[in-house]
Design a protein around this motif. Structure first.
Motif, PDB file in Angstrom:
ATOM      1  N   THR A 158       0.817  -0.913   0.288  1.00  0.00           N
ATOM      2  CA  THR A 158       0.161   0.046   0.332  1.00  0.00           C
ATOM      3  C   THR A 158       1.263   1.050   0.167  1.00  0.00           C
ATOM      4  N   LEU A 159       2.070   1.372   1.336  1.00  0.00           N
ATOM      5  CA  LEU A 159       2.832   2.310   1.005  1.00  0.00           C
ATOM      6  C   LEU A 159       3.732   2.735   0.081  1.00  0.00           C
ATOM      7  N   HIS A 160       4.002   1.330  -1.265  1.00  0.00           N
ATOM      8  CA  HIS A 160       4.050   1.830  -2.267  1.00  0.00           C
ATOM      9  C   HIS A 160       3.812   1.710  -3.483  1.00  0.00           C
ATOM     10  N   ALA A 161       2.272   1.263  -3.638  1.00  0.00           N
ATOM     11  CA  ALA A 161       2.027   1.632  -4.394  1.00  0.00           C
ATOM     12  C   ALA A 161       1.129   3.208  -4.295  1.00  0.00           C
ATOM     13  N   GLY A 162       1.031   3.895  -3.090  1.00  0.00           N
ATOM     14  CA  GLY A 162       0.941   5.445  -2.812  1.00  0.00           C
ATOM     15  C   GLY A 162       1.569   6.171  -3.598  1.00  0.00           C
ATOM     16  N   MET A 163       2.995   5.893  -3.134  1.00  0.00           N
ATOM     17  CA  MET A 163       4.059   6.626  -3.783  1.00  0.00           C
ATOM     18  C   MET A 163       3.485   6.935  -5.637  1.00  0.00           C
ATOM     19  N   HIS A 164       3.023   5.685  -6.075  1.00  0.00           N
ATOM     20  CA  HIS A 164       3.533   5.219  -7.415  1.00  0.00           C
ATOM     21  C   HIS A 164       2.005   5.762  -8.143  1.00  0.00           C
ATOM     22  N   PHE A 165       1.020   6.198  -7.403  1.00  0.00           N
ATOM     23  CA  PHE A 165      -0.385   6.086  -7.920  1.00  0.00           C
ATOM     24  C   PHE A 165      -1.022   7.440  -7.471  1.00  0.00           C
ATOM     25  N   LEU A 166      -0.259   8.235  -6.692  1.00  0.00           N
ATOM     26  CA  LEU A 166      -1.415   9.171  -6.012  1.00  0.00           C
ATOM     27  C   LEU A 166      -0.256  10.496  -5.931  1.00  0.00           C
ATOM     28  N   GLN A 167       0.290  10.126  -7.292  1.00  0.00           N
ATOM     29  CA  GLN A 167       0.957  11.860  -7.276  1.00  0.00           C
ATOM     30  C   GLN A 167       0.873  12.420  -8.836  1.00  0.00           C
ATOM     31  N   ASP A 168      -0.173  11.558  -9.174  1.00  0.00           N
ATOM     32  CA  ASP A 168      -0.753  12.497 -10.332  1.00  0.00           C
ATOM     33  C   ASP A 168      -2.124  12.951  -9.874  1.00  0.00           C
ATOM     34  N   LEU A 169      -2.948  12.469  -8.219  1.00  0.00           N
ATOM     35  CA  LEU A 169      -3.733  13.344  -7.865  1.00  0.00           C
ATOM     36  C   LEU A 169      -3.272  14.643  -7.292  1.00  0.00           C
ATOM     37  N   GLU A 170      -4.701  15.719  -7.676  1.00  0.00           N
ATOM     38  CA  GLU A 170      -4.343  16.837  -7.064  1.00  0.00           C
ATOM     39  C   GLU A 170      -4.355  16.741  -5.558  1.00  0.00           C
ATOM     40  N   GLY A 171      -3.218  17.983  -4.656  1.00  0.00           N
ATOM     41  CA  GLY A 171      -3.437  17.966  -3.280  1.00  0.00           C
ATOM     42  C   GLY A 171      -1.796  17.935  -2.634  1.00  0.00           C
ATOM     43  N   ASP A 172      -1.879  18.096  -1.529  1.00  0.00           N
ATOM     44  CA  ASP A 172      -0.487  18.018  -0.830  1.00  0.00           C
ATOM     45  C   ASP A 172      -0.350  16.568  -0.862  1.00  0.00           C
ATOM     46  N   PRO A 173       1.444  16.550  -1.242  1.00  0.00           N
ATOM     47  CA  PRO A 173       2.626  15.303  -1.035  1.00  0.00           C
ATOM     48  C   PRO A 173       1.872  14.841   0.752  1.00  0.00           C
ATOM     49  N   GLU A 174       2.202  15.487   1.556  1.00  0.00           N
ATOM     50  CA  GLU A 174       2.166  15.134   2.779  1.00  0.00           C
ATOM     51  C   GLU A 174       0.613  14.578   3.350  1.00  0.00           C
ATOM     52  N   ASP A 175      -0.003  15.028   2.796  1.00  0.00           N
ATOM     53  CA  ASP A 175      -1.385  14.752   2.753  1.00  0.00           C
ATOM     54  C   ASP A 175      -1.948  13.198   2.675  1.00  0.00           C
ATOM     55  N   LYS A 176      -1.355  13.021   1.261  1.00  0.00           N
ATOM     56  CA  LYS A 176      -1.165  11.881   0.612  1.00  0.00           C
ATOM     57  C   LYS A 176      -0.148  11.053   1.450  1.00  0.00           C
ATOM     58  N   ARG A 177       0.683  11.377   1.925  1.00  0.00           N
ATOM     59  CA  ARG A 177       1.585  10.544   2.045  1.00  0.00           C
ATOM     60  C   ARG A 177       1.109  10.159   3.702  1.00  0.00           C
ATOM     61  N   ARG A 178      -0.094  10.793   4.562  1.00  0.00           N
ATOM     62  CA  ARG A 178      -0.734  10.593   5.245  1.00  0.00           C
ATOM     63  C   ARG A 178      -1.861   9.402   5.567  1.00  0.00           C
ATOM     64  N   ALA A 179      -2.143  10.225   4.085  1.00  0.00           N
ATOM     65  CA  ALA A 179      -3.628   8.641   4.302  1.00  0.00           C
ATOM     66  C   ALA A 179      -2.870   7.593   4.076  1.00  0.00           C
ATOM     67  N   VAL A 180      -2.132   7.315   2.984  1.00  0.00           N
ATOM     68  CA  VAL A 180      -1.639   6.490   2.443  1.00  0.00           C
ATOM     69  C   VAL A 180      -1.515   5.030   3.667  1.00  0.00           C
ATOM     70  N   LEU A 181      -0.418   6.151   4.937  1.00  0.00           N
ATOM     71  CA  LEU A 181      -0.325   5.995   5.552  1.00  0.00           C
ATOM     72  C   LEU A 181      -1.389   5.605   6.780  1.00  0.00           C
ATOM     73  N   GLU A 182      -1.796   5.793   6.687  1.00  0.00           N
ATOM     74  CA  GLU A 182      -3.243   5.467   7.646  1.00  0.00           C
ATOM     75  C   GLU A 182      -3.658   4.298   7.031  1.00  0.00           C
ATOM     76  N   VAL A 183      -3.820   4.098   5.529  1.00  0.00           N
ATOM     77  CA  VAL A 183      -4.450   2.331   5.075  1.00  0.00           C
ATOM     78  C   VAL A 183      -3.531   1.769   5.587  1.00  0.00           C
ATOM     79  N   ALA A 184      -2.672   1.866   5.912  1.00  0.00           N
ATOM     80  CA  ALA A 184      -1.627   0.888   5.957  1.00  0.00           C
ATOM     81  C   ALA A 184      -1.472   0.283   7.581  1.00  0.00           C
ATOM     82  N   VAL A 185      -1.297   1.390   8.175  1.00  0.00           N
ATOM     83  CA  VAL A 185      -1.661   1.298   9.561  1.00  0.00           C
ATOM     84  C   VAL A 185      -2.873   0.814   9.821  1.00  0.00           C
TER      85      VAL A 185
END
Length: 195
Positions: A158-185
């Motif tokens: 999930t952490l890997h996928a988040g890094m690759h596939f969320l790049q093109d999504l609008e939004g703050d990179p740190e917000d995206k990282r936190r959202a992905v981290l929450e799903v992984a946790v």
């Protein structure tokens, strides 16, 4: 007194090495590893090819050194995790630290994603797989149900996928990282509750 001079020189040399790595990785990602020459890297850095050669003789040496430097925290994490009890807190900490590590190594992972043939040729793919196996071994409990083992491994992907596939999504990179981290946790927590 002479010792200080050496220290300063070494410090500067270290910076040059890092600058070479950063610029090379940028160029490799932009135009592909194969199409990038040492001469181009030197030109971008505004140094002579000889100066570049002092640090690295080949492009392969550059990419392997980047890989070793950027995956060192992964090795440290595996070592740390192996010494910890298999508790939920440990697993949360592993996922959290790995998420931070991935964020710091994002350019390398982008390179690996976009240059898979090169990665295979240079054998950095193999050592990356070894490190992933090491991570897998510290995050799963072999005696838990298979579905919970899959959840734990899925947390890493999930952490890997988040890094690759969320790049093109609008939004703050740190917000995206936190959202992905929450799903992984969540995945790790779910696996632990099942255990």
């Amino acid at each position: 007194m002479g010792g200080t001079m050496d220290g300063n020189k070494r410090q500067r040399r270290g910076d040059t090495r890092q600058r070479i790595q950063d610029v090379a990785l940028e160029l490799f990602a932009e135009q592909g590893y194969e199409k990038t020459s040492l001469r181009e890297i030197a030109e971008h850095l505004d140094v002579t090819k000889a100066a570049l050669y002092y640090h690295f003789k080949t492009k392969e040496e550059i990419i392997v050194s980047i890989f070793q430097d950027l995956t060192k925290p992964m090795e440290d994490l595996i070592e740390w995790g192996a010494a910890q009890p298999h508790t939920l807190e440990t697993k949360h900490e592993i996922v959290r630290r790995y998420s931070e590590h991935l964020a710091g190594a994002a350019p390398l992972f982008r390179f690996m994603q976009e240059n898979q043939a090169t990665v295979r040729e240079l054998q950095i793919g193999d050592s990356f797989k070894d490190r992933m196996r090491g991570l897998r071994d510290i995050i799963i409990d072999p005696d838990t149900p298979l579905i919970d083992q899959v959840r734990c491994i899925s947390a890493l992907f999930t952490l890997h996928a988040g890094m690759h596939f969320l790049q093109d999504l609008e939004g703050d990179p740190e917000d995206k990282r936190r959202a992905v981290l929450e799903v992984a946790v969540d995945l790790v927590t779910q696996a632990h509750q099942g255990a």
